[in-house]
Scaffold this motif. Structure first.
Motif, PDB file in Angstrom:
ATOM      1  N   ASN A  61       0.817  -1.226   0.000  1.00 54.71           N
ATOM      2  CA  ASN A  61       0.000   0.000   0.000  1.00 54.71           C
ATOM      3  C   ASN A  61       0.846   1.269   0.000  1.00 54.71           C
ATOM      4  O   ASN A  61       0.703   2.130  -0.858  1.00 54.71           O
ATOM      5  CB  ASN A  61      -0.900   0.019   1.237  1.00 54.71           C
ATOM      6  CG  ASN A  61      -1.858  -1.143   1.234  1.00 54.71           C
ATOM      7  OD1 ASN A  61      -2.478  -1.430   0.220  1.00 54.71           O
ATOM      8  ND2 ASN A  61      -1.983  -1.814   2.372  1.00 54.71           N
ATOM      9  N   GLN A  62       1.717   1.383   0.986  1.00 53.44           N
ATOM     10  CA  GLN A  62       2.468   2.629   1.141  1.00 53.44           C
ATOM     11  C   GLN A  62       3.453   2.826  -0.012  1.00 53.44           C
ATOM     12  O   GLN A  62       3.454   3.852  -0.692  1.00 53.44           O
ATOM     13  CB  GLN A  62       3.251   2.618   2.456  1.00 53.44           C
ATOM     14  CG  GLN A  62       2.383   2.517   3.689  1.00 53.44           C
ATOM     15  CD  GLN A  62       3.165   2.938   4.933  1.00 53.44           C
ATOM     16  OE1 GLN A  62       3.914   3.913   4.929  1.00 53.44           O
ATOM     17  NE2 GLN A  62       2.990   2.222   6.014  1.00 53.44           N
ATOM     18  N   PHE A 120      -4.962   4.925   7.951  1.00 56.50           N
ATOM     19  CA  PHE A 120      -5.180   5.179   6.525  1.00 56.50           C
ATOM     20  C   PHE A 120      -6.664   5.058   6.186  1.00 56.50           C
ATOM     21  O   PHE A 120      -7.308   4.071   6.545  1.00 56.50           O
ATOM     22  CB  PHE A 120      -4.379   4.192   5.665  1.00 56.50           C
ATOM     23  CG  PHE A 120      -2.895   4.399   5.739  1.00 56.50           C
ATOM     24  CD1 PHE A 120      -2.351   5.659   5.499  1.00 56.50           C
ATOM     25  CD2 PHE A 120      -2.041   3.350   6.037  1.00 56.50           C
ATOM     26  CE1 PHE A 120      -0.981   5.862   5.567  1.00 56.50           C
ATOM     27  CE2 PHE A 120      -0.664   3.546   6.110  1.00 56.50           C
ATOM     28  CZ  PHE A 120      -0.141   4.809   5.879  1.00 56.50           C
ATOM     29  N   LEU A 142      -3.463   7.273   1.772  1.00 54.34           N
ATOM     30  CA  LEU A 142      -2.185   6.802   1.220  1.00 54.34           C
ATOM     31  C   LEU A 142      -1.674   7.772   0.152  1.00 54.34           C
ATOM     32  O   LEU A 142      -0.482   7.860  -0.103  1.00 54.34           O
ATOM     33  CB  LEU A 142      -2.369   5.405   0.601  1.00 54.34           C
ATOM     34  CG  LEU A 142      -2.486   4.250   1.598  1.00 54.34           C
ATOM     35  CD1 LEU A 142      -3.024   3.008   0.907  1.00 54.34           C
ATOM     36  CD2 LEU A 142      -1.138   3.945   2.257  1.00 54.34           C
TER      37      LEU A 142
END
Ligand SMILES: NC(=O)c1ccc[n+]([C@@H]2O[C@H](COP(=O)([O-])OP(=O)(O)OC[C@H]3O[C@@H](n4cnc5c(N)ncnc54)[C@H](OP(=O)(O)O)[C@@H]3O)[C@@H](O)[C@H]2O)c1
Length: 405
Positions: free
Chosen positions: A15-16, A188, A218
């Motif tokens: 994700n990040q 998030f 994000l």
């Protein structure tokens, strides 16, 4: 020595990291090396083609005004590295220098408590160990700067387990010879959007309706990291909180009602998920429920991201303001068109009957044979089982019909 910089991104298939790459790329930067354990796995292959899995890129570009509208990222190099193996990380950090020895290497690092060696079970100790490996490998490879994504206020008292591990990694980084910046995101929005469904007239969350929580997207993590990575000299030895919004479930429902105008939304607790976490993943329950409800949550500094975002507009990803709740609604397509219908009687029935089934199974196990035989003679038992099977058939038929459409 030239000032050419190569960016090495850890966790880039996650994700990040994927958002960091996207935003760096949007700044026309091509000297990007992404690290994965397995360069041949489908996620890594997919990397150069599709980002933001699940959302079409044009939608994201439309809402956020990206300059780079393609889904393909030619030039990004995928390299092997394992957060649990120091020499492999040293190699990964040195790879750009093999391509061009004048490169300065700037690293984006994240850590996660779910690593392969642990069979993907979640462990704060394993996360901390991998964090130390990242710090030591960066030192050994003499990287120019490292930006570590931690979590907000992890150094305060009474923090959940997976915040304390990040605090220990921060301490290790600060004590090392590395030049560093620490980003500290709060919860998030995307994690909430994945687990708490927005349906017609209702939305759910894990905490009580009036509990305020801090949120960041994000996208803002990606934009912030890209900015700090590019201008790392300005951000040396700084810790930057990332929070865009502070909203309770009730406030979110109110905002959604305003956005959709014709429909009133209410917020309710996702009891089933909450119970599941309490029973099966108590550490995550403490982080997601006890921490915001009893400890007051992150209490991160809102000014940091506001200040940093003022420099976003200089970048290729021109957009005013942060990714707030309204933008999250648009990114998820909840602002228009029909939403999935909220829980009907069928949903309650299926979970209710599932619960009854579990009770029967427990009773069958615990009760003496004679009592259980008596129960099985009652018509109610067979009636309930019949309803359960009928309900299942109806739901399967519903699913098949939806698929046909
Ligand atoms: N969810 C939230 O609201 C929130 C808020 C703040 C902070 N956080 C923190 O964010 C972190 C998770 O970040 P994320 O969601 O971006 O992770 P993620 O989507 O689960 O991705 C994990 C990434 O780590 C990589 N990885 C895993 N094990 C590895 C290993 N042994 N060696 C090299 N790479 C490895 C994976 O790469 P490959 O599989 O390709 O190797 C993948 O790219 C957690 O520490 C969490 O506490 C979460």
């Amino acid at each position: 020595m030239s000032g050419k910089i190569a960016y090495v991104i850890l966790g880039a298939t996650g994700n990040q990291g994927s958002h960091v790459v996207k935003y760096l790329y949007s700044c026309s930067i091509k000297d990007i090396y992404v690290v994965t354990r397995d360069v041949n796995n489908p996620r890594s292959k997919q990397f150069e083609q599709v980002m933001f899995m699940g959302r079409r890129d044009e939608d994201v570009c439309g809402v956020l005004g990206f300059a780079h509208k393609s889904q393909v990222f030619p030039g990004v190099k995928v390299i092997a590295g394992d957060l649990e193996n120091k020499s492999s990380l040293v190699e990964a950090f040195k790879t750009p220098m093999k391509d061009n020895e004048s490169y300065k290497v700037v690293v984006f690092a994240m850590s996660t408590p779910s690593l392969a060696s642990n069979g993907y079970a979640i462990s704060a100790e394993v996360e901390e160990q991998s964090g130390r490996i990242i710090v030591e490998a960066a030192e050994e490879a003499k990287v120019t700067h490292i930006v570590y994504s931690s979590v907000a206020n992890c150094d305060k008292e009474n923090r959940p387990k997976y915040h304390r591990s990040k605090k220990n990694i921060e301490d290790c980084l600060k004590a090392s010879k590395n030049s560093w910046t620490i980003l500290r995101p709060v919860s998030f929005y995307e994690t909430w959007a994945r687990f708490s469904k927005v349906k017609s007239g209702c939305m759910t969350g894990l905490v009580k309706p009036d509990v305020k929580q801090q949120w960041v997207s994000l996208h803002d993590l990606g934009a912030s990291a890209a900015t700090v990575l590019r201008k790392y000299e300005q951000y040396k030895a700084r810790t930057i909180d990332l929070v865009a919004d502070e909203l309770s479930g009730n406030e979110m429902a109110e905002k959604l009602t305003q956005i959709r105008k014709q429909e009133t939304f209410r917020y309710s607790i996702a009891w089933f998920m909450r119970l599941l976490l309490w029973v099966a993943a108590h550490d995550i329950y403490e982080e997601r429920v006890t921490f915001p409800e009893k400890e007051g949550g992150y209490k991160a500094n809102k000014q940091d991201l506001l200040e940093l975002s003022k420099t976003f507009s200089e970048e290729e990803f021109k957009r005013k303001g942060l990714v707030n709740f309204e933008r999250v609604v648009m990114l998820n397509g909840w602002h228009q068109g029909p939403l999935a219908s909220s829980w009907g009687i069928g949903d309650y029935a299926i979970y209710g009957l599932g619960f009854l089934g579990a009770c029967f199974a427990t009773m069958a196990y615990l009760l003496p044979e004679s009592v259980w035989t008596e129960i099985k003679k009652r018509w109610a038992f067979y009636g309930l089982m019949l309803l359960f099977v009928l309900n299942l058939l109806i739901r399967v038929a519903g699913l098949l019909r939806k698929k046909d459409k």
